[in-house]
Design an enzyme around this catalytic site. Structure first.
Site, PDB file in Angstrom:
ATOM      1  CG  ASN A 100      -1.843   1.130   1.324  1.00 26.57           C
ATOM      2  OD1 ASN A 100      -1.796   2.046   0.500  1.00 26.57           O
ATOM      3  ND2 ASN A 100      -2.697   1.118   2.323  1.00 26.57           N
ATOM      4  NE  ARG A 152      -6.367   1.248   0.240  1.00 25.68           N
ATOM      5  CZ  ARG A 152      -6.500   2.214   1.124  1.00 25.68           C
ATOM      6  NH1 ARG A 152      -5.475   2.579   1.870  1.00 25.68           N
ATOM      7  NH2 ARG A 152      -7.649   2.809   1.287  1.00 25.68           N
ATOM      8  CG  HIS A 154     -12.456   3.450   3.319  1.00 27.06           C
ATOM      9  ND1 HIS A 154     -13.095   4.404   4.073  1.00 27.06           N
ATOM     10  CD2 HIS A 154     -11.131   3.666   3.479  1.00 27.06           C
ATOM     11  CE1 HIS A 154     -12.206   5.182   4.664  1.00 27.06           C
ATOM     12  NE2 HIS A 154     -11.003   4.754   4.313  1.00 27.06           N
ATOM     13  CG  LEU A 174     -16.947   4.336  11.961  1.00 29.65           C
ATOM     14  CD1 LEU A 174     -17.692   4.464  13.287  1.00 29.65           C
ATOM     15  CD2 LEU A 174     -17.415   5.399  10.967  1.00 29.65           C
ATOM     16  CG  ASN A 179      -6.870   9.507  10.786  1.00 32.53           C
ATOM     17  OD1 ASN A 179      -7.504  10.185  11.604  1.00 32.53           O
ATOM     18  ND2 ASN A 179      -5.779   9.943  10.198  1.00 32.53           N
ATOM     19  NE  ARG A 193      -9.356  12.604   3.534  1.00 32.14           N
ATOM     20  CZ  ARG A 193      -9.238  11.280   3.530  1.00 32.14           C
ATOM     21  NH1 ARG A 193     -10.253  10.508   3.876  1.00 32.14           N
ATOM     22  NH2 ARG A 193      -8.112  10.707   3.167  1.00 32.14           N
ATOM     23  CD  GLU A 228      -8.695  -1.394   4.448  1.00 32.79           C
ATOM     24  OE1 GLU A 228      -8.107  -1.080   5.507  1.00 32.79           O
ATOM     25  OE2 GLU A 228      -9.083  -0.569   3.623  1.00 32.79           O
TER      26      GLU A 228
END
Ligand code: ADP
Length: 411
Positions: free
Chosen positions: A20, A101, A190, A219, A221, A251, A394
């Protein structure tokens, strides 16, 4: 999945290296795609600086180093050295594939892609839609192809799961020719996590995914919600970029676009200033100074009013999305919490779920109590909506999609 796997097996079916690659970091995990174990994992942060941070975990030991790392190429070469020095031996682990990813697959990719030059070019060409992410993803792929020239590599796209969104959910209400010309639509992000969690829920409850209407709340960061009907995504909170939707660590999530014009005209901020403000200086951090929930709760306990407001705004937004997605789905069978906050923060979960009994949503506070490292039902027996915490994985999902893509290509 057990990340602290403590042996170095050369899995008979081989292992997958999952990469990633971010703008200044590279995360990696060596995964046994069948057993699901992480054989090793790590991160290189602050790439491009004199004091880059390297962390490599294997067999219960963690190696941490600080040293100059110039670029992604040097970072991944150092990672190979860390494997050689601290294990596991990559030859023995039999790396059969590398899975990457990639954040934005745009309209081009609706599933994982076996990487060749054309795929890398397409990922680079999508950079205007994800300027912070896609160039770094492409760079990571380029370097990994140099390091593993004989190993097949697969790109797994964060947006692919949301290619099924109905037009009514994916279309922004702007002139359609402008949207088409500039590729403006809801892409979501996501997706790998939402897809994995929805499948895990079906497996855990022992029902076909086709029968379940689910709301998944990722949920971390970054944070996003999705509505999934029979395993197919029908709505999600992130949009053209990961800025839209829920309140996040740094964000803003949803905001009146008029705020942007207002700041530009009245505060003299440039577009780049506002981009930075909304992506990196807003959210929980912008309201309270902290983007980590552990620190936020400490501030609230010490009487900090801004921190208390930040939590209220975060919870209010989440509940609003749950209500909206109930209407989108018509009937909700499952709500699943996942990622760093969703798995670990029982205060957030309890606040989100309390007072919604008329909507069929209830929480058993004893079941909800504490951090959850394994899937846990937190609604009371007999509640209309089954509420669970399901740890996301993931990297494992990327590893499995990588293997499936290679097998499908070979047939
Ligand atoms: P990302 O992958 O987006 O960086 P994660 O899914 O790892 O994020 O989530 C990180 C966030 O999880 C932290 O910022 C923090 O708010 C939250 N978190 C992690 N551990 C805990 C904990 N024990 N209690 C409450 N919140 C936690």
């Amino acid at each position: 999945m057990n990340p602290s796997h403590d042996t170095t097996p050369a899995a008979a079916h081989g292992s997958v290296l999952v990469i990633n690659s971010g703008s200044s970091s590279v995360k990696y995990q060596l995964v046994d795609p069948v057993g699901g174990e992480a054989l090793a994992s790590g991160i290189v942060e602050r790439i491009g600086s004199q004091d880059a941070l390297l962390s490599h975990k294997h067999a219960g030991t963690s190696t941490k180093l600080t040293e100059p790392i110039a670029d992604h190429g040097q970072a991944l070469r150092r990672v190979m050295e860390l494997f050689a020095e601290h294990g596991p031996d990559l030859a023995e682990a039999d790396v059969v594939a590398v899975g990457h990813r990639v954040v934005q697959g745009g309209d081009v990719f609706d599933g994982p892609a076996l990487i060749d030059d054309a795929v890398v070019e397409a990922i680079e060409a999508l950079s205007p839609l994800a300027p912070l992410h896609n160039p770094a993803n492409a760079r990571g792929i380029q370097v990994a192809r140099e390091l593993f020239p004989d190993v097949p590599q697969v790109a797994v796209f964060d947006s692919a799961f949301f290619r099924t969104l109905p037009d009514a959910a994916a279309t922004y209400a702007i002139p359609l020719d402008v949207a088409a010309k500039y590729s403006i639509r809801r892409y979501g992000a996501h997706g790998t996590s939402h897809q994995y969690v929805a499948a895990e829920v079906a497996r855990l409850v022992g029902r076909p995914i086709e029968e379940l209407n689910q709301i998944v709340l990722h949920l971390g960061n970054g944070a996003s919600a999705s509505a999934i009907k029979g395993g197919v995504a029908v709505e999600t909170s992130m949009g053209l970029t990961p800025l839209e939707g829920l309140v996040m660590g740094t964000r803003s999530g949803d905001i009146d676009p008029g705020v942007i014009f207002h700041l530009h005209r009245n505060a003299g901020m440039s577009i780049d200033d506002i981009d930075n403000l909304l992506n990196r200086e807003s959210g929980l951090k912008g309201m309270s100074g902290e983007n980590d929930f552990r620190a936020l709760h400490d501030l609230i306990a010490a009487g900090d009013k801004d921190a208390a407001l930040a939590l209220d705004v975060y919870i209010h937004r989440l509940r609003k999305y749950i209500g909206a997605y109930q209407a989108v789905l018509g009937r909700v069978d499952v709500i699943a919490f996942t990622a760093g906050v969703g798995e670990n923060d029982d205060i957030v979960r309890a606040k989100v779920l309390t007072g919604l009994a008329d909507l069929g949503i209830e929480v058993d506070l004893e079941r909800n109590d504490g951090r959850k490292s394994a899937a846990t039902v937190i609604s009371p027996d007999g509640a209309k909506v089954l509420v669970l915490v399901v740890p996301t994985a993931e990297e494992l999902a990327i590893a499995r999609q990588t293997v499936a893509t290679i097998e499908a290509t070979e047939v």
